[in-house]
Design an enzyme around this catalytic site. Structure first.
Site, mmCIF file in Angstrom:
data_model
loop_
_atom_site.group_PDB
_atom_site.id
_atom_site.type_symbol
_atom_site.label_atom_id
_atom_site.label_comp_id
_atom_site.label_asym_id
_atom_site.label_seq_id
_atom_site.Cartn_x
_atom_site.Cartn_y
_atom_site.Cartn_z
ATOM 1 N N SER A 39 -67.958 38.754 80.095
ATOM 2 C CA SER A 39 -69.110 38.937 79.655
ATOM 3 C C SER A 39 -68.990 40.336 78.731
ATOM 4 O O SER A 39 -69.669 41.063 78.513
ATOM 5 C CB SER A 39 -70.755 39.282 80.543
ATOM 6 O OG SER A 39 -70.133 39.533 81.650
ATOM 7 N N THR A 45 -72.848 43.717 80.757
ATOM 8 C CA THR A 45 -72.335 44.520 80.091
ATOM 9 C C THR A 45 -71.119 45.186 81.120
ATOM 10 O O THR A 45 -72.725 45.827 82.273
ATOM 11 C CB THR A 45 -73.096 45.087 79.629
ATOM 12 O OG1 THR A 45 -73.969 44.277 78.034
ATOM 13 C CG2 THR A 45 -72.555 46.871 78.667
ATOM 14 N N THR A 58 -68.680 45.005 76.190
ATOM 15 C CA THR A 58 -69.510 43.812 76.065
ATOM 16 C C THR A 58 -68.978 43.049 75.478
ATOM 17 O O THR A 58 -68.408 43.612 74.216
ATOM 18 C CB THR A 58 -71.022 44.360 75.955
ATOM 19 O OG1 THR A 58 -71.661 42.783 76.618
ATOM 20 C CG2 THR A 58 -71.807 44.190 74.609
ATOM 21 N N ARG A 100 -74.371 39.445 65.158
ATOM 22 C CA ARG A 100 -75.645 40.312 66.142
ATOM 23 C C ARG A 100 -74.309 41.746 66.518
ATOM 24 O O ARG A 100 -73.664 41.880 67.260
ATOM 25 C CB ARG A 100 -75.795 39.490 66.446
ATOM 26 C CG ARG A 100 -77.277 40.072 68.093
ATOM 27 C CD ARG A 100 -76.334 40.332 69.186
ATOM 28 N NE ARG A 100 -77.367 40.496 70.148
ATOM 29 C CZ ARG A 100 -76.990 41.377 71.373
ATOM 30 N NH1 ARG A 100 -76.482 41.727 71.877
ATOM 31 N NH2 ARG A 100 -78.356 41.496 71.935
ATOM 32 N N VAL A 101 -75.453 42.856 66.691
ATOM 33 C CA VAL A 101 -75.107 44.409 67.543
ATOM 34 C C VAL A 101 -75.566 44.248 68.887
ATOM 35 O O VAL A 101 -77.347 44.212 68.032
ATOM 36 C CB VAL A 101 -74.466 45.013 66.686
ATOM 37 C CG1 VAL A 101 -73.814 46.159 67.168
ATOM 38 C CG2 VAL A 101 -73.391 44.333 65.621
ATOM 39 N N THR A 135 -77.753 48.158 80.428
ATOM 40 C CA THR A 135 -77.495 46.929 80.234
ATOM 41 C C THR A 135 -78.949 45.529 80.992
ATOM 42 O O THR A 135 -80.138 46.260 80.847
ATOM 43 C CB THR A 135 -77.310 46.252 81.534
ATOM 44 O OG1 THR A 135 -76.628 44.826 81.197
ATOM 45 C CG2 THR A 135 -77.564 46.591 83.365
ATOM 46 N N GLY A 136 -78.249 44.398 79.916
ATOM 47 C CA GLY A 136 -79.730 43.483 79.864
ATOM 48 C C GLY A 136 -79.963 42.955 78.131
ATOM 49 O O GLY A 136 -79.011 43.203 76.931
#
Ligand code: ASP
Length: 320
Positions: A75, A177, A195, A205-206, A228-229
């Protein structure tokens, strides 16, 4: 009790109070905290710098480079899962005690995006470079172009292509991340976040991770936070800036993370979205070295390293 004895007693107890108060407010430094289990190994690298009175900025960069370089960590960095077109695109940022910032997004072919982010910070008049421009800059700085898609990731992606259903699974490795924040011996704070983003995301996509104020924020007078998430939900509330601002208003790191998660929860309700489908976790560190965390649902943990050792802590969560 005789007056003299009473006085001695009062003095002793007030000295004790002073001691307790000093203990409570004493600054615990150096200290480094980072997201998820891979934070343990990353903290070790950061600690080598912090224990020798090194700078928090150097510590967080060295720390997050550990999972970036590890092909088994799917990841972050090398070995990260690709986007839906099979391209590994990386996001990272870094912030120091002077509010210097640097960030890269949708960067391909470079193993250590955090170091490119640091070069953006130190060697350009800008704070963020993306895509092809970020790659050109990295190459001009001597970073090596390499293939980041490892065999296992490629196999999984080809399997995924059969359904092509984009549905991030909470806590199950298709997102993660490393966010790391540290307080050094000089009492200065810095942070880094890196990440490969959500697996099988749209190309381009960011998420929150390279966005200062969303995936990371540092205010040397107050504290620092990283996230994170599901990045979309973190960006929506400018998450880490919010956590730091709450600490400025005297919330503890833990209270600040709880309040930020509550905002995520409320906005999910307002937008009639299923909370159980997402994860968001914050970790925070204040100027005194106190840390805290909170997340939407069970399963998020973070690693804390200080003079007493390096350990993993399960974050408390909202969805009980
Ligand atoms: N926050 C990252 C992103 O949205 C992913 C993660 O931490 O799981 O790109």
């Amino acid at each position: 009790m005789a007056a003299a004895a009473l006085l001695a007693n009062q003095e002793a107890s007030s000295k004790e109070n002073v001691k307790v108060a000093a203990g409570k407010n004493a600054v615990r430094k150096p200290v480094v905290i980072s997201t998820w289990k891979f934070g343990l190994e990353a903290n070790e690298a950061a600690w080598k710098i912090l224990k020798d009175k090194g700078r928090a900025l150097d510590a967080v960069e060295a720390g997050v480079m550990v999972p970036e370089a590890d092909p088994k960590e799917r990841s972050v960095g090398y070995g990260g899962r690709p986007d839906r077109d099979g391209r590994v695109t990386l996001d990272a940022c870094i912030m120091d005690e002077f509010s210097n910032i640097g960030s890269v997004a949708a960067l391909e072919f470079i193993k250590h995006p955090v170091s490119v982010a640091r070069a953006v910070m130190e060697k350009t008049p800008h704070v963020m470079l993306v895509g092809e421009g970020a790659l050109q800059f990295a190459l001009s700085q001597g970073f090596k172009k390499e293939n980041l898609l490892v065999e296992d990731s490629e196999k999984e992606w080809k399997e995924w292509l059969k359904t092509s259903n984009y549905k991030p699974v909470v806590n199950i490795e298709n997102h993660d991340t490393i966010g790391m924040i540290a307080l050094d011996e000089m009492g200065n704070l810095s942070g880094a976040c890196t990440t490969s983003g959500m697996a099988y995301k749209m190309h381009g996509r960011v998420g929150d991770s390279p966005i200062i104020g969303a995936g990371l924020y540092v205010d040397n007078e107050v504290g620092a936070a990283t996230a994170t998430g599901h990045g979309e939900e973190v960006i929506r509330i400018a998450g880490c800036h919010l956590v730091v601002e709450l600490m400025r208003q005297n919330r503890s790191p833990q209270e600040a993370c709880i309040e930020a998660v509550n905002r995520v929860v409320n906005l999910m309700k307002l937008r009639k979205k299923e909370l159980k489908d997402i994860q968001v976790g914050f970790i925070a560190l204040d100027k005194n070295g106190e840390h805290g965390s909170y997340c939407v649902q069970r399963g998020f943990n973070y690693a804390v390293c200080d003079a007493t050792g390096n350990r993993l802590i399960d974050a408390d969560y909202h969805l009980k």
